[in-house]
Design an enzyme around this catalytic site. Structure first.
Site, short mmCIF file in Angstrom:
data_model
loop_
_atom_site.label_atom_id
_atom_site.label_comp_id
_atom_site.label_asym_id
_atom_site.label_seq_id
_atom_site.Cartn_x
_atom_site.Cartn_y
_atom_site.Cartn_z
N PRO A 371 0.83 -1.21 0.00
CA PRO A 371 0.00 0.00 0.00
C PRO A 371 0.86 1.26 0.00
O PRO A 371 2.06 1.21 0.30
CB PRO A 371 -0.81 -0.12 1.29
CG PRO A 371 -0.03 -1.06 2.15
CD PRO A 371 0.68 -1.99 1.23
N GLY A 373 2.73 4.61 1.06
CA GLY A 373 3.24 5.18 2.31
C GLY A 373 3.99 4.22 3.21
O GLY A 373 4.29 4.57 4.35
N GLY A 375 7.01 2.96 2.45
CA GLY A 375 8.45 3.16 2.29
C GLY A 375 9.07 2.43 1.13
O GLY A 375 10.28 2.20 1.13
N LYS A 376 8.28 2.08 0.11
CA LYS A 376 8.84 1.34 -1.04
C LYS A 376 9.85 2.19 -1.81
O LYS A 376 10.96 1.74 -2.11
CB LYS A 376 7.70 0.91 -1.97
CG LYS A 376 6.65 0.02 -1.33
CD LYS A 376 5.62 -0.44 -2.33
CE LYS A 376 4.82 0.69 -2.94
NZ LYS A 376 4.00 1.41 -1.96
N THR A 377 9.45 3.41 -2.15
CA THR A 377 10.32 4.25 -2.98
C THR A 377 11.58 4.67 -2.25
O THR A 377 12.70 4.61 -2.78
CB THR A 377 9.54 5.50 -3.45
OG1 THR A 377 8.36 5.07 -4.14
CG2 THR A 377 10.38 6.34 -4.38
N SER A 696 -13.57 -13.97 -1.13
CA SER A 696 -13.32 -14.05 0.31
C SER A 696 -14.48 -13.58 1.17
O SER A 696 -14.41 -13.70 2.39
CB SER A 696 -12.07 -13.22 0.66
OG SER A 696 -12.27 -11.86 0.36
N LYS A 739 -5.64 -8.02 6.14
CA LYS A 739 -7.00 -8.07 6.69
C LYS A 739 -6.99 -8.04 8.21
O LYS A 739 -7.80 -7.34 8.84
CB LYS A 739 -7.72 -9.32 6.18
CG LYS A 739 -8.00 -9.29 4.68
CD LYS A 739 -8.62 -10.59 4.20
CE LYS A 739 -8.89 -10.54 2.70
NZ LYS A 739 -9.45 -11.80 2.19
#
Length: 825
Positions: A371, A373, A375-377, A696, A739
């Site tokens: 998702p 925000g 911290g991937k980038t 689901s 979830k």
């Protein structure tokens, strides 16, 4: 009765019938008393010609209003005014068309159209009376003279018109109306303009309109002539410059000076010798330098070739930065910059370990999915810092043109290499870290598919000889470490997804956000607001209040925005003098509302009282996890079932499966079978603007239906997920960690998960597992008994699921190996 020479009304009355075939055309306009030839190729028009005798038959010819329309559909698709015309010649052509010649007789009003069995229209017409056809007044003669003068000027400007046409017109002035028609026939007006002149029944107005159109045509021709003159001047100037440069070249040669194109060629050859390009690149560069020496500096091609040579010489073919392979130091830097993200950190440490043992190891193609925000980038920058490599970020979100990746061919004006080659040039290293951001948001249109272009870039078996269309020579990308980021995998094409090693990143827990804020975000935002760290303290309980009451996200972006807002408000008070510069401000939980306004999320919002037919489901989204309410209602009817909430096909099938299971087990669940025919059932999934799909929600739907049909309420503090089978089995689903974290953030106390997903609980943070009661179910009846209050079940009852043992709280830090700071959002 004999007709007068100019009285078209008498012609219509005696020779033109009141009903005649309609011939709608688009290529020309036929005027009265003039002969016009054109080709007939449309099937209905061919039927008209075939019906006519060879010659002398009269038809009504008019123009279609929509020129691109294949054939008129009715009266509104043709102009009101047409021309009664006599067929005087026809000739069949080999391609099936017919070349015809018609003589216009008179204008007619088209009153009605009747479609025949052969596909064409029969037109009912009446005479179109002209006004002023015999007017020989001085004013009319002046208008005729003006039109003749304009036409003569037009023939002088445009060589396409014969000079004899003016003399022909002077000899055939037979009334103002016929004169205007004659000029309109000869001039190459657009057909809509000719139709405008044909439709004007007042001869004086017709002449005026003709004169205006002639003036516009003359003005257009004058502009064209001016542009041709300018182009000729430019060509003459270029030729002059070329001659002068040749003379300058000869003068320099006499003086023994080396400056000029020759000196530039020598400089390029020196650069080529020093660059030590790969064989193919060196061969191409030599060829282009030789070609450049033969091109004049004044030529536009000179700059194109020179730019290409500059790109060949500017790429870092052999330049690379040495890798820092100290595993301990690398882990310390990663922990210093980011809290958590253990899987990603471990993967990079493994990569460094392999590189330390095998120097020629190819770089992995990693894809970080999670998702916004989390911290991937920013993680890419930390990896580059840990390894000592150059870093380049490439955002491809919204990219539609594959040439942005593969480059433009040099034949196009303004051609440039693709963004991969541009990144290598900027980094000035052949082994940088290139982060391809938002790879799941690439589009495609008529300009190509960027995702297909990425296949070669991100394939370790192919990218060692990546060929950019502009460079047209192989470039080695095998030493580049590619890191891609995405919010979801569904929109990434399968072949591209297979080339990447996917690492899933989940959201942060309350405890993790608290630690990140205290050690990283708060100090950064205090500094950004112009304050000192000693001036502001935001307590731990205040941070928890912000997380629970003002943010509900997997990442940290909104959370950081809230903390930034608090720091800005404190800075405002300091600037106004309400707080002295030396005074320390401590933000307590009770003061948060004064800084951020009223709470967005009410405390323990999910802990609503038990309700009939309303169940908490758990869903996975690109933003993380979410709690999804499922609402049901029944009302007297015929047993119909309606479903709303913008559901996909899989989710609709889950509704049918759950309904069939409840129907089949109605007697065991204490449901009257007559209710299925007695009531209509409506299932609604709120937030209807958001598309929803997946299996689901099966157990949640079944539980809601049982609650509705038994009129027993469902606990508001229970949430569940799982696919349902027709036998009532609870099947495994994905996104368990997201979830469970969503339930934890929303205040849910009890979560029901499929027993087949027990292995996924080890990925759930300890904090969530300690606070939540988690039960694993195999049969949907276990979910129903747990969630539905006061339900009495007949026959053999299933056992209630036992809660999973909660981990005990440890006095030690949950991550003793990390010095958390938190990612930059």
């Amino acid at each position: 009765m004999a007709q007068g020479p100019t009285d078209s009304t008498r012609v219509i009355a005696k020779e033109v019938p009141h009903s005649m075939p309609l011939l709608p055309i688009v290529s020309t306009v036929v005027f009265p008393f003039n002969v016009t030839s054109f080709s007939v190729h449309k099937k209905p028009n061919l039927a008209v010609i075939h019906k006519l005798p060879r010659t002398d038959q009269i038809v009504c010819i008019t123009l279609q209003r929509q020129l691109e329309q294949d054939y008129p559909q009715g009266r509104s698709d043709v102009y009101d005014i047409g021309v009664a015309a006599r067929l005087i010649h026809q000739m069949n052509l080999p391609d099936g068309t017919i070349q015809v010649a018609f003589q216009g007789l008179s204008r007619v009003h088209i009153r009605k159209l009747t479609k025949t069995k052969d596909g064409y229209f029969e037109a009912d017409v009446s005479p179109a009376h002209t006004l002023g056809g015999h007017d020989n007044s001085p004013e009319m003669n002046v208008l005729i003279a003006q039109a003749l003068e304009r036409f003569e000027l037009l023939t002088n400007l445009d060589s396409a018109y014969s000079r004899e046409l003016t003399n022909i017109l002077k000899m055939n002035i037979k009334g103002p109306g016929r004169f205007a028609d004659l000029i309109a026939t000869y001039v190459g007006f657009p057909v809509t303009v000719k139709m405008e002149i044909l439709s004007e029944l007042n001869c004086k107005d017709r002449l005026k309109r003709l004169t205006e159109r002639l003036d516009e045509e003359i003005a257009r021709l004058a502009v064209d002539q001016e542009m041709r003159n300018r182009a000729q001047i430019t060509i003459d100037q270029a030729q002059r410059e070329f001659l002068l440069r040749q003379q300058l070249k000869a003068i320099r040669a006499e003086l023994g000076e080396g400056e000029g194109p020759e000196a530039e060629i020598e400089k390029l050859k020196e650069k080529l010798a020093a660059a030590k390009l790969p064989p193919e690149a060196e061969k191409a560069c030599k060829s282009e330098i030789e070609r450049l020496s033969l091109i004049s500096e004044a030529s536009a091609e000179y700059n194109v070739v020179h730019t290409y040579i500059d790109w060949l010489l500017a790429l870092p073919w052999h330049t690379q930065t040495p890798d820092n392979l100290d595993l301990v130091r690398a882990r310390e830097i990663l922990d210093e910059d980011h809290f958590g993200l253990e899987k990603v950190k471990d993967r990079f440490v493994e990569f460094l370990a392999v590189m330390s043992l095998k120097k020629e190891h190819k770089g992995p193609i990693l894809c970080l999915v999670g998702p916004p925000g989390v911290g991937k980038t920013s993680l890419g920058k930390s990896v580059a810092r840990a390894m000592g490599r150059k870093f380049q970020r490439l955002s491809v979100g919204g990219l539609h043109d594959e040439a942005e990746i593969m480059g433009h061919r040099r034949t196009y004006v303004g051609a440039m290499p693709g963004r991969i080659i541009q990144s290598l040039k900027k980094a000035q290293s052949i082994n940088p870290i290139i982060m391809i951001d938002e790879i799941d948001k690439m589009g495609h249109d008529m300009r190509g598919d960027p995702a297909a272009a990425m296949l070669e870039v991100l394939d370790p078996e192919q990218n060692s000889a990546f060929t950019d269309r502009y460079m047209d020579v192989p470039v080695d990308l095998s030493r580049v470490l590619f890191i891609c980021t995405a919010n979801m995998l569904d929109t990434i094409p399968g072949p591209l997804r297979d080339r990447m090693e996917v690492i899933q990143l989940s959201g942060y827990t309350l405890e993790e956000k608290e630690r990140i804020a205290q050690q990283y975000i708060v100090p950064r935002q205090i500094e950004a607001a112009g304050l000192k760290k000693s001036q502001v303290k935001i307590t731990r309980d205040a941070i928890r209040e912000i997380v629970r009451g003002y943010t509900r996200e997997a990442g940290l972006r909104t959370f950081e925005q809230r903390l930034a807002a608090i720091c800005r408000k404190i800075a405002t008070k300091v600037a106004r003098g309400e707080i002295s510069r030396g005074e320390k401000v401590t933000v307590q939980p009770g003061e948060i509302e004064g800084y951020l306004g009223q709470r967005i999320w009410a405390p323990e919002e999910a802990l609503r009282p038990p309700e009939i037919g309303v169940v908490n489901g758990l869903a996975w989204t690109a933003m993380g996890g979410d709690v999804l309410l499922i609402e049901t209602a029944r009302y007297p009817g015929e047993g119909k079932v309606s479903v709303t909430g913008q559901l996909g096909d899989v989710m609709k099938e889950s509704v049918s499966t759950a309904l069939s299971f409840v129907h089949a087990n109605a007697e065991k669940l204490g449901i009257d079978l007559a209710d299925f025919k007695k009531y209509d059932i409506h299932l609604h999934f709120p937030e209807g603007a958001v598309p929803k799909d997946g299996p689901s929600a099966g157990v949640t739907i079944a539980t809601a239906l049982v609650s509705l049909l038994t009129q027993k309420p469902v606990r508001g503090d229970v949430a569940m997920t799982g696919e349902i089978s027709l036998r009532g089995k609870v099947l495994a689903v994905g996104g368990i960690k997201e979830k469970v974290l969503a339930a934890f953030r929303s205040g849910i106390r009890h979560v029901l998960l499929p027993k087949a997903n027990a292995k996924d609980l080890q990925d759930v943070p300890l904090e969530a597992r300690r606070e939540l009661k988690i039960s694993l179910t195999e049969n949907v009846l276990e979910n129903i008994l747990t969630a539905v209050v006061g339900l009495r079940m007949f026959g053999e009852k299933p056992r209630l699921p036992k809660p999973v043992e909660r981990p005990r709280k440890s006095l030690k830090s949950p991550r003793p190996d990390a010095t958390p700071a938190g990612p930059s959002a």
